[in-house]
Design a protein around this motif. Structure first.
Motif, PDB file in Angstrom:
ATOM      1  N   ASP A  19       0.812  -1.218   0.000  1.00  0.00           N
ATOM      2  CA  ASP A  19       0.000   0.000   0.000  1.00  0.00           C
ATOM      3  C   ASP A  19       0.846   1.268   0.000  1.00  0.00           C
ATOM      4  OD1 ASP A  19       1.091  -0.173   2.520  1.00  0.00           O
ATOM      5  OD2 ASP A  19      -0.828  -0.405   3.570  1.00  0.00           O
ATOM      6  N   GLY A  20       2.169   1.097  -0.139  1.00  0.00           N
ATOM      7  CA  GLY A  20       3.052   2.253  -0.150  1.00  0.00           C
ATOM      8  C   GLY A  20       3.492   2.710   1.218  1.00  0.00           C
ATOM      9  N   ALA A  21       2.913   2.150   2.281  1.00  0.00           N
ATOM     10  CA  ALA A  21       3.286   2.574   3.630  1.00  0.00           C
ATOM     11  C   ALA A  21       4.685   2.091   4.010  1.00  0.00           C
ATOM     12  CB  ALA A  21       2.262   2.057   4.638  1.00  0.00           C
ATOM     13  N   ARG A  22       5.098   0.976   3.444  1.00  0.00           N
ATOM     14  CA  ARG A  22       6.431   0.431   3.671  1.00  0.00           C
ATOM     15  C   ARG A  22       6.972  -0.066   2.340  1.00  0.00           C
ATOM     16  NH1 ARG A  22       5.400   2.773   7.506  1.00  0.00           N
ATOM     17  NH2 ARG A  22       5.540   2.202   9.705  1.00  0.00           N
ATOM     18  N   GLU A  23       8.259   0.053   2.144  1.00  0.00           N
ATOM     19  CA  GLU A  23       8.874  -0.455   0.920  1.00  0.00           C
ATOM     20  C   GLU A  23       8.895  -1.976   0.946  1.00  0.00           C
ATOM     21  OE1 GLU A  23      13.041  -0.203  -1.661  1.00  0.00           O
ATOM     22  OE2 GLU A  23      12.968   0.557   0.398  1.00  0.00           O
ATOM     23  N   VAL A  24       8.457  -2.579  -0.139  1.00  0.00           N
ATOM     24  CA  VAL A  24       8.538  -4.035  -0.289  1.00  0.00           C
ATOM     25  C   VAL A  24       9.582  -4.288  -1.369  1.00  0.00           C
ATOM     26  CG1 VAL A  24       7.269  -6.165  -0.727  1.00  0.00           C
ATOM     27  CG2 VAL A  24       6.104  -4.234   0.375  1.00  0.00           C
ATOM     28  N   ALA A  25      10.839  -4.251  -0.972  1.00  0.00           N
ATOM     29  CA  ALA A  25      11.942  -4.358  -1.928  1.00  0.00           C
ATOM     30  C   ALA A  25      11.994  -5.736  -2.565  1.00  0.00           C
ATOM     31  CB  ALA A  25      13.263  -4.031  -1.240  1.00  0.00           C
ATOM     32  N   ASP A  26      11.655  -6.761  -1.805  1.00  0.00           N
ATOM     33  CA  ASP A  26      11.677  -8.140  -2.299  1.00  0.00           C
ATOM     34  C   ASP A  26      10.330  -8.766  -1.982  1.00  0.00           C
ATOM     35  OD1 ASP A  26      12.049 -10.788  -2.912  1.00  0.00           O
ATOM     36  OD2 ASP A  26      13.758 -11.101  -1.570  1.00  0.00           O
ATOM     37  N   PRO A  27       9.435  -8.892  -2.957  1.00  0.00           N
ATOM     38  CA  PRO A  27       8.112  -9.450  -2.681  1.00  0.00           C
ATOM     39  C   PRO A  27       8.151 -10.874  -2.137  1.00  0.00           C
ATOM     40  CG  PRO A  27       8.126  -8.325  -4.795  1.00  0.00           C
ATOM     41  CD  PRO A  27       9.552  -8.404  -4.352  1.00  0.00           C
ATOM     42  N   SER A  28       9.242 -11.597  -2.372  1.00  0.00           N
ATOM     43  CA  SER A  28       9.344 -12.955  -1.835  1.00  0.00           C
ATOM     44  C   SER A  28       9.719 -12.965  -0.358  1.00  0.00           C
ATOM     45  CB  SER A  28      10.366 -13.772  -2.630  1.00  0.00           C
ATOM     46  OG  SER A  28      11.690 -13.338  -2.384  1.00  0.00           O
ATOM     47  N   ASN A  29      10.130 -11.819   0.166  1.00  0.00           N
ATOM     48  CA  ASN A  29      10.526 -11.711   1.570  1.00  0.00           C
ATOM     49  C   ASN A  29      10.022 -10.380   2.123  1.00  0.00           C
ATOM     50  OD1 ASN A  29      11.778 -12.241   4.047  1.00  0.00           O
ATOM     51  ND2 ASN A  29      13.785 -11.530   3.351  1.00  0.00           N
ATOM     52  N   PRO A  30       8.691 -10.243   2.227  1.00  0.00           N
ATOM     53  CA  PRO A  30       8.107  -8.931   2.537  1.00  0.00           C
ATOM     54  C   PRO A  30       8.243  -8.556   4.008  1.00  0.00           C
ATOM     55  CG  PRO A  30       6.391 -10.586   2.395  1.00  0.00           C
ATOM     56  CD  PRO A  30       7.660 -11.265   1.975  1.00  0.00           C
ATOM     57  N   PRO A  31       8.195  -7.256   4.301  1.00  0.00           N
ATOM     58  CA  PRO A  31       8.283  -6.773   5.681  1.00  0.00           C
ATOM     59  C   PRO A  31       6.916  -6.740   6.352  1.00  0.00           C
ATOM     60  CG  PRO A  31       8.169  -4.908   4.217  1.00  0.00           C
ATOM     61  CD  PRO A  31       8.177  -6.149   3.329  1.00  0.00           C
ATOM     62  N   LEU A  32       6.943  -6.372   7.620  1.00  0.00           N
ATOM     63  CA  LEU A  32       5.713  -6.114   8.359  1.00  0.00           C
ATOM     64  C   LEU A  32       5.001  -4.883   7.806  1.00  0.00           C
ATOM     65  CD1 LEU A  32       6.973  -6.549  12.045  1.00  0.00           C
ATOM     66  CD2 LEU A  32       5.710  -8.229  10.680  1.00  0.00           C
ATOM     67  N   THR A  33       3.687  -4.889   7.914  1.00  0.00           N
ATOM     68  CA  THR A  33       2.896  -3.695   7.669  1.00  0.00           C
ATOM     69  C   THR A  33       2.999  -2.780   8.894  1.00  0.00           C
ATOM     70  OG1 THR A  33       0.909  -4.593   8.688  1.00  0.00           O
ATOM     71  CG2 THR A  33       1.240  -5.069   6.339  1.00  0.00           C
ATOM     72  N   PRO A  34       2.539  -1.534   8.812  1.00  0.00           N
ATOM     73  CA  PRO A  34       2.494  -0.704  10.025  1.00  0.00           C
ATOM     74  C   PRO A  34       1.703  -1.369  11.157  1.00  0.00           C
ATOM     75  CG  PRO A  34       2.242   0.676   8.103  1.00  0.00           C
ATOM     76  CD  PRO A  34       2.206  -0.742   7.602  1.00  0.00           C
ATOM     77  N   ARG A  35       0.587  -2.034  10.826  1.00  0.00           N
ATOM     78  CA  ARG A  35      -0.161  -2.746  11.864  1.00  0.00           C
ATOM     79  C   ARG A  35       0.683  -3.876  12.448  1.00  0.00           C
ATOM     80  NH1 ARG A  35      -5.063  -3.790  14.046  1.00  0.00           N
ATOM     81  NH2 ARG A  35      -5.544  -5.950  14.569  1.00  0.00           N
ATOM     82  N   GLY A  36       1.411  -4.582  11.590  1.00  0.00           N
ATOM     83  CA  GLY A  36       2.279  -5.649  12.083  1.00  0.00           C
ATOM     84  C   GLY A  36       3.371  -5.121  13.000  1.00  0.00           C
ATOM     85  N   GLU A  37       3.912  -3.949  12.661  1.00  0.00           N
ATOM     86  CA  GLU A  37       4.913  -3.334  13.532  1.00  0.00           C
ATOM     87  C   GLU A  37       4.319  -2.997  14.892  1.00  0.00           C
ATOM     88  OE1 GLU A  37       6.230   0.011  11.304  1.00  0.00           O
ATOM     89  OE2 GLU A  37       7.358  -1.181   9.848  1.00  0.00           O
ATOM     90  N   ALA A  38       3.090  -2.488  14.891  1.00  0.00           N
ATOM     91  CA  ALA A  38       2.423  -2.168  16.158  1.00  0.00           C
ATOM     92  C   ALA A  38       2.158  -3.432  16.968  1.00  0.00           C
ATOM     93  CB  ALA A  38       1.123  -1.423  15.887  1.00  0.00           C
ATOM     94  N   GLN A  39       1.735  -4.491  16.294  1.00  0.00           N
ATOM     95  CA  GLN A  39       1.529  -5.771  16.985  1.00  0.00           C
ATOM     96  C   GLN A  39       2.834  -6.251  17.620  1.00  0.00           C
ATOM     97  OE1 GLN A  39       0.140  -7.962  13.592  1.00  0.00           O
ATOM     98  NE2 GLN A  39      -2.023  -7.813  14.181  1.00  0.00           N
ATOM     99  N   ALA A  40       3.916  -6.194  16.850  1.00  0.00           N
ATOM    100  CA  ALA A  40       5.202  -6.678  17.340  1.00  0.00           C
ATOM    101  C   ALA A  40       5.692  -5.860  18.535  1.00  0.00           C
ATOM    102  CB  ALA A  40       6.229  -6.650  16.215  1.00  0.00           C
ATOM    103  N   ALA A  41       5.457  -4.548  18.493  1.00  0.00           N
ATOM    104  CA  ALA A  41       5.878  -3.706  19.612  1.00  0.00           C
ATOM    105  C   ALA A  41       5.188  -4.114  20.910  1.00  0.00           C
ATOM    106  CB  ALA A  41       5.599  -2.243  19.294  1.00  0.00           C
ATOM    107  N   LEU A  42       3.932  -4.574  20.798  1.00  0.00           N
ATOM    108  CA  LEU A  42       3.195  -4.981  21.995  1.00  0.00           C
ATOM    109  C   LEU A  42       3.684  -6.310  22.565  1.00  0.00           C
ATOM    110  CD1 LEU A  42      -0.398  -3.877  20.960  1.00  0.00           C
ATOM    111  CD2 LEU A  42       1.077  -2.832  22.685  1.00  0.00           C
TER     112      LEU A  42
END
Length: 211
Positions: A19-42
């Motif tokens: 969605d453009g909120a985070r760079e997905v440089a490698d679609p085969s190894n994608p990062p967390l979304t902003p929601r995923g980052e918030a989940q992980a912080a908790l």
């Protein structure tokens, strides 16, 4: 009496369209979304209260990011272990060619040892991997850690399939299918005298209630 926390990674761009909120440089190894980052912080307070002495994560970026957030307030040896990876369902994995070593070393600093072999495709299982293969390699991981005598509390971070397989390897009666394992859910297991393992909590998400 040894204990483990088994954690699934947070929401990532393998189940959410970029969605453009985070760079997905490698679609085969994608990062967390902003929601995923918030989940992980908790996860941080949960892991800090657990006070682990070692941590193990899948080397896929979404799991390694989750582990880094969970370990933000503790200093323990942390390893990236291919046996916690998941190699099916997500079609872009067909193009996966290993991790970007420079990116990982810049992202995670000294948190994880990042060996060169993680950049080599042959280090990982083939795609698509069947569930029996997942169960075998996760059981291998569980047996290896059970045989070690140098830890009391360990955290394992993986994916739906490997999290459920690790729980099943230690407590077969607690086996569930991977889709029932929520993002950033936490399972706590304890080893009883005699070597059998019991469930303290199973796929708990109460720490995410404020999201």
């Amino acid at each position: 009496m040894r204990e483990v926390l088994v954690v699934r990674h947070g929401e990532a761009y393998n189940t959410v369209e970029p969605d453009g909120a985070r760079e997905v440089a490698d679609p085969s190894n994608p990062p967390l979304t902003p929601r995923g980052e918030a989940q992980a912080a908790l996860l941080g307070p949960v892991v800090s209260a657990f006070a682990p002495d070692v941590a193990v994560s899948s080397p896929f970026l979404r799991a390694a990011q989750t582990g880094a957030a969970a370990l933000a307030d503790v200093v323990v040896p942390a390893a990236l272990d291919v046996r916690m990876c998941e190699h099916f369902l997500y079609e872009p994995l067909r193009a996966f060619d290993g991790i970007d070593l420079a990116d990982y070393r810049a992202r995670f600093g000294a948190l994880y040892a990042v060996p060169d072999e993680l950049a080599v495709r042959a280090t990982y299982p083939g795609f698509p991997e069947d569930e029996a293969s997942v169960a075998r390699r996760v059981t291998w991981l569980a047996d290896a850690w059970r045989a070690r005598g140098d830890w009391e509390r360990a955290v394992f971070v993986g994916h739906g399939a490997t999290v459920s397989a690790l729980v099943a390897a230690l407590v077969p009666s607690a086996a569930v299918v991977a889709p029932d394992v929520g993002h950033c859910s936490v399972t706590r297991l304890v080893e009883r005298p005699g070597g059998a393992w019991d469930v303290v909590s199973l796929f708990d998400v109460t720490h995410l209630r404020e999201l």
